[in-house]
Design a protein around this motif. Sequence first.
Motif, mmCIF file in Angstrom:
data_model
loop_
_atom_site.group_PDB
_atom_site.id
_atom_site.type_symbol
_atom_site.label_atom_id
_atom_site.label_comp_id
_atom_site.label_asym_id
_atom_site.label_seq_id
_atom_site.Cartn_x
_atom_site.Cartn_y
_atom_site.Cartn_z
ATOM 1 N N ALA A 4 0.854 -1.198 0.000
ATOM 2 C CA ALA A 4 0.000 0.000 0.000
ATOM 3 C C ALA A 4 0.883 1.239 0.000
ATOM 4 O O ALA A 4 0.649 2.202 -0.725
ATOM 5 N N TYR A 14 -0.920 6.045 -12.517
ATOM 6 C CA TYR A 14 -1.463 4.706 -12.805
ATOM 7 C C TYR A 14 -2.447 4.700 -13.972
ATOM 8 O O TYR A 14 -2.391 3.850 -14.857
ATOM 9 N N VAL A 41 -11.582 -6.114 -4.187
ATOM 10 C CA VAL A 41 -10.502 -6.023 -3.188
ATOM 11 C C VAL A 41 -9.192 -5.630 -3.877
ATOM 12 O O VAL A 41 -8.844 -6.190 -4.913
ATOM 13 N N GLY A 42 -8.462 -4.667 -3.298
ATOM 14 C CA GLY A 42 -7.260 -4.139 -3.956
ATOM 15 C C GLY A 42 -7.685 -3.422 -5.222
ATOM 16 O O GLY A 42 -7.092 -3.554 -6.296
ATOM 17 N N GLY A 44 -7.734 -0.401 -6.427
ATOM 18 C CA GLY A 44 -7.014 0.638 -7.161
ATOM 19 C C GLY A 44 -7.954 1.734 -7.619
ATOM 20 O O GLY A 44 -8.816 2.225 -6.874
ATOM 21 N N SER A 47 -10.628 -0.108 -12.146
ATOM 22 C CA SER A 47 -10.706 -0.930 -13.356
ATOM 23 C C SER A 47 -11.463 -2.228 -13.048
ATOM 24 O O SER A 47 -11.385 -2.743 -11.935
ATOM 25 N N TYR A 48 -12.172 -2.729 -14.035
ATOM 26 C CA TYR A 48 -12.881 -4.018 -13.984
ATOM 27 C C TYR A 48 -14.098 -4.024 -13.063
ATOM 28 O O TYR A 48 -14.705 -5.065 -12.845
ATOM 29 N N ALA A 97 -5.132 -8.401 -10.292
ATOM 30 C CA ALA A 97 -3.721 -7.992 -10.309
ATOM 31 C C ALA A 97 -3.276 -7.379 -8.990
ATOM 32 O O ALA A 97 -2.540 -6.390 -8.962
ATOM 33 N N THR A 98 -3.724 -7.967 -7.900
ATOM 34 C CA THR A 98 -3.375 -7.404 -6.592
ATOM 35 C C THR A 98 -2.851 -8.458 -5.618
ATOM 36 O O THR A 98 -2.056 -8.123 -4.734
#
Length: 247
Positions: A4, A14, A41-42, A44, A47-48, A97-98
Amino acid sequence: MSSAQLYDTIGATYTVTRRTEPRIAARIWAAFGDARTVLNVGAGTGSYEPSDREVTAVEPSALMRAQRPAGAAPCVAAVAESLPFEDKSFDASMAFATVHHWQDPIAGLREMRRVARRVVVFTFDGSDTAWRRRFWLIRDYLPEVVVPVGWPSLTELARAIGGRIEPVLIPWDCADGFFEAYWRRPEAYLDDHVRRGVSTWARVGPEAEQRAVRSLRDDLASGRWVERNRDLVDLEAAELGLRLLIA
Ligand SMILES: C[S@@+](CC[C@H](N)C(=O)[O-])C[C@H]1O[C@@H](n2cnc3c(N)ncnc32)[C@H](O)[C@@H]1O
């Protein structure tokens, strides 16, 4: 430095290169089935996240939370390993991706399973040594990229959610600029913006980064890259070890 904190340092640009890749998103959203509520979760910058379901996001980095677009799903400052939600509060949970950033991936995945009926995770197969041989960027330019000692196998990650593993081939024109995305567009890795959108470059450090970029630039100019990678130039999609875990 925790991941983080890392994103509080490297995350400022980003969204220049990182965005939803629609063909991968379609597979994630299909795996949600009839889920109405989704925990990302994670998360960012968002995205998605599907626009037709009720999404709640979890993201520990303040810099990443600050870049979520106006009108994005509400975002809670927390980590995967300790999700501040009751058991089965969501129809589905997702993580893109996290997982490779988490201090304790198995604990985080168990948490995702605890709070949701379905779980969908996009990650990579670190146990697959062929992955290193197959991706020319690591094989020929950046051997410093290693999976941390003691990192769980993909089977162990899948077991933590009680899920199955599906391969994800990466299209040659992938819209989301993650590390492997430009496998058929090598010039992209010479672009500072592309590298700043991927934590791998920060992790290997400036010396390895500059050496890799110099060497790739030389090989592109001399034709050596094309010589070594002739098998890629006509490929539409590549198997680079990326996987969906679905429960
Ligand atoms: C490569 S970004 C992916 C962001 C987003 N899922 C996407 O696809 O664009 C990785 C994210 O994981 C977050 N992260 C790091 N450690 C975490 C943890 N323990 N729990 C949840 N998220 C974490 C980082 O702050 C960062 O925003």
